[in-house]
Motif scaffolding. Structure first.
Motif, PDB file in Angstrom:
ATOM      1  N   GLU A  48       0.857  -1.186   0.000  1.00  0.00           N
ATOM      2  CA  GLU A  48       0.000   0.000   0.000  1.00  0.00           C
ATOM      3  C   GLU A  48       0.889   1.231   0.000  1.00  0.00           C
ATOM      4  O   GLU A  48       1.722   1.406   0.883  1.00  0.00           O
ATOM      5  CB  GLU A  48      -0.916   0.039   1.211  1.00  0.00           C
TER       6      GLU A  48
ATOM      7  N   GLN B 129      -4.313   6.465  -0.518  1.00  0.00           N
ATOM      8  CA  GLN B 129      -3.831   5.101  -0.390  1.00  0.00           C
ATOM      9  C   GLN B 129      -3.996   4.401  -1.743  1.00  0.00           C
ATOM     10  O   GLN B 129      -5.104   4.377  -2.304  1.00  0.00           O
ATOM     11  CB  GLN B 129      -4.597   4.325   0.685  1.00  0.00           C
TER      12      GLN B 129
ATOM     13  N   GLU C 155      -8.314   1.225  -8.523  1.00  0.00           N
ATOM     14  CA  GLU C 155      -9.142   1.784  -7.463  1.00  0.00           C
ATOM     15  C   GLU C 155      -8.265   2.246  -6.308  1.00  0.00           C
ATOM     16  O   GLU C 155      -7.438   1.487  -5.804  1.00  0.00           O
ATOM     17  CB  GLU C 155     -10.159   0.748  -6.968  1.00  0.00           C
TER      18      GLU C 155
ATOM     19  N   THR D 294      -8.159   4.996  -2.604  1.00  0.00           N
ATOM     20  CA  THR D 294      -8.970   5.711  -1.624  1.00  0.00           C
ATOM     21  C   THR D 294      -8.265   6.996  -1.221  1.00  0.00           C
ATOM     22  O   THR D 294      -7.041   7.119  -1.332  1.00  0.00           O
ATOM     23  CB  THR D 294      -9.232   4.853  -0.375  1.00  0.00           C
TER      24      THR D 294
ATOM     25  N   GLN E 199      -8.660  10.626   1.581  1.00  0.00           N
ATOM     26  CA  GLN E 199      -9.337  11.420   2.601  1.00  0.00           C
ATOM     27  C   GLN E 199      -8.830  12.858   2.518  1.00  0.00           C
ATOM     28  O   GLN E 199      -7.634  13.083   2.345  1.00  0.00           O
ATOM     29  CB  GLN E 199      -9.067  10.879   4.012  1.00  0.00           C
TER      30      GLN E 199
ATOM     31  N   ASP F 195     -14.305  11.626   2.592  1.00  0.00           N
ATOM     32  CA  ASP F 195     -13.670  10.358   2.232  1.00  0.00           C
ATOM     33  C   ASP F 195     -14.202   9.934   0.872  1.00  0.00           C
ATOM     34  O   ASP F 195     -15.401  10.075   0.594  1.00  0.00           O
ATOM     35  CB  ASP F 195     -13.980   9.275   3.262  1.00  0.00           C
ATOM     36  N   MET F 196     -13.342   9.388   0.038  1.00  0.00           N
ATOM     37  CA  MET F 196     -13.792   9.043  -1.306  1.00  0.00           C
ATOM     38  C   MET F 196     -13.022   7.862  -1.867  1.00  0.00           C
ATOM     39  O   MET F 196     -11.886   7.575  -1.469  1.00  0.00           O
ATOM     40  CB  MET F 196     -13.659  10.259  -2.241  1.00  0.00           C
ATOM     41  N   ASN F 197     -13.666   7.173  -2.806  1.00  0.00           N
ATOM     42  CA  ASN F 197     -13.039   6.138  -3.611  1.00  0.00           C
ATOM     43  C   ASN F 197     -12.943   6.656  -5.038  1.00  0.00           C
ATOM     44  O   ASN F 197     -13.931   7.152  -5.588  1.00  0.00           O
ATOM     45  CB  ASN F 197     -13.864   4.848  -3.582  1.00  0.00           C
TER      46      ASN F 197
ATOM     47  N   THR G 244     -11.528   5.915  -9.110  1.00  0.00           N
ATOM     48  CA  THR G 244     -11.214   4.827 -10.031  1.00  0.00           C
ATOM     49  C   THR G 244     -10.653   5.378 -11.331  1.00  0.00           C
ATOM     50  O   THR G 244     -10.912   6.518 -11.714  1.00  0.00           O
ATOM     51  CB  THR G 244     -12.456   3.968 -10.334  1.00  0.00           C
TER      52      THR G 244
ATOM     53  N   SER H  18     -13.486  10.561  -9.192  1.00  0.00           N
ATOM     54  CA  SER H  18     -14.770  10.306  -8.553  1.00  0.00           C
ATOM     55  C   SER H  18     -15.589  11.577  -8.704  1.00  0.00           C
ATOM     56  O   SER H  18     -15.380  12.547  -7.976  1.00  0.00           O
ATOM     57  CB  SER H  18     -14.598   9.949  -7.073  1.00  0.00           C
TER      58      SER H  18
END
Length: 351
Positions: free
Chosen positions: A178, A204, A219, A221, A223, A245-247, A249, A273
């Motif tokens: 990571e 991350q 994908e 993540t 913050q 917070d978000m994901n 792609t 996103s």
């Protein structure tokens, strides 16, 4: 490999600043005319307060520069497969995969930037700072560093500060990792005049390393968080949201082999996103230098953050790179009643 123009998220002003920070990338005969148009040197531009559009290199129209430079990004469905020059890991135009892998698994040092007058300028005197101290961090977990048994830690060492000789680099082995990229407000030990925020972000990214190459997953993540402390309560109540917070792609993962080459000069991958996005950029530097940059464009943070690496002569995978600088271009439009840019560097020390 197909390419297309970088359309988002940098503003024209920020794009001009980005290119100004690129350095020559090599001898003058290998530097593109577009890059030459926006190069700057320390001391060519300065500010006495928040950086603004006027802080771009003297005589450079950043609007027209952005329109004419044509910074390009790799097509998200493509993998970097350009043929490298024989025996060369770095040129003014491309970086070979084994070197890029080392640029991505190496931890820069130090990680404490000071506010500067320009993207490549000197530090402000500490007494003139109005923004809190900041910290930039990059890490790979599990770590590929071992503690140096010959390093003597000073008695007043701050654990969040990574001394340059305290750990020994080893190339990351095959496996899953990571990657974490972040910057955040760090200290307010000086109580006067620190009335402007420095918002936090942390990304991350999943990384897979094989015997033949490296992949960053499609994908990721992220913050982001507002730095509320410098502001009075009445202002804080108007600053929403405080955290997001978000994901994000991408169309595909970002993959390259150790023997292929990836172009230098702009964005090579993008994760999105909605209107939020993160770009990975590879930029040329001065002689035998290259930069890994992260361009963050979100509601709470709009920031370009770069690591500058010096490549030793006759470099081979396993040999440590020298961390020359880390710098930040912080777009202040996300802060109350601010605009323009502020700049931070690790390679300078304030008075």
């Amino acid at each position: 490999m197909q390419t297309h123009f970088l359309r988002t998220p940098l503003t024209a002003i920020a794009l001009g600043v980005l290119l100004a920070a690129c350095g020559g990338g090599g001898s003058s005969d290998t530097t593109s005319n577009d890059s030459k148009a926006v190069l700057s040197s320390p001391g060519t531009s300065s500010v006495t307060g928040p950086a603004s559009a006027s802080s771009a290199p003297s005589g450079t129209n950043t609007e027209s520069t952005a329109a004419s430079t044509g910074v390009q990004t790799a097509n998200a469905s493509s993998t970097a497969t350009a043929t490298p020059k024989a025996g060369s890991v770095l040129s003014a135009k491309e970086v070979r995969g084994d070197l890029l892998a080392s640029m991505l698994d190496s931890v820069p040092c130090p990680q404490d930037p000071s506010e500067t007058s320009a993207v490549d300028g000197p530090a402000f005197p500490r007494a003139d700072n109005t923004v809190s101290d900041s910290k930039v961090q990059f890490s790979l977990a599990p770590t590929n560093y071992t503690q140096n048994p010959d390093f003597n830690w000073p008695p007043n060492a701050i654990l969040l500060t990574r001394p340059c000789k305290a750990f020994i680099y080893h190339p990351a082995g095959t496996g899953q990792y990571e990657m974490n990229v972040s910057s955040y407000a760090f200290s307010r030990t000086r109580p006067v005049k620190l009335d402007k925020g420095f918002n936090d972000f942390s990304i991350q990214l999943p990384v897979t390393i094989s015997d033949s190459g490296l992949t960053i997953g499609r994908e990721i993540t992220m913050q982001t968080k507002r730095d509320l402390n410098p502001y009075p309560d009445a202002v804080q109540k108007t600053m929403t949201p405080e955290r997001k917070d978000m994901n994000l792609t991408a169309d595909t993962a970002f993959s390259f082999s150790l023997t292929s080459s990836t172009p230098l000069g702009g964005a090579v991958h993008e994760w999105k996103s909605g209107t939020d996005s993160v770009q990975l950029l590879l930029l040329p530097g001065q002689s035998n230098q290259a930069k890994v940059c992260w361009n963050v464009n979100t509601q709470l943070v709009k920031r370009l953050q770069c690591m500058v690496w010096q490549v030793p002569a006759n470099w081979k995978r396993g040999q440590e790179l020298e961390s020359v600088d880390q710098y930040i271009v912080d777009d202040r439009s996300v802060y109350p009643n601010e605009q323009g840019m502020r700049y931070f560097r690790t390679a300078v020390q304030p008075d």
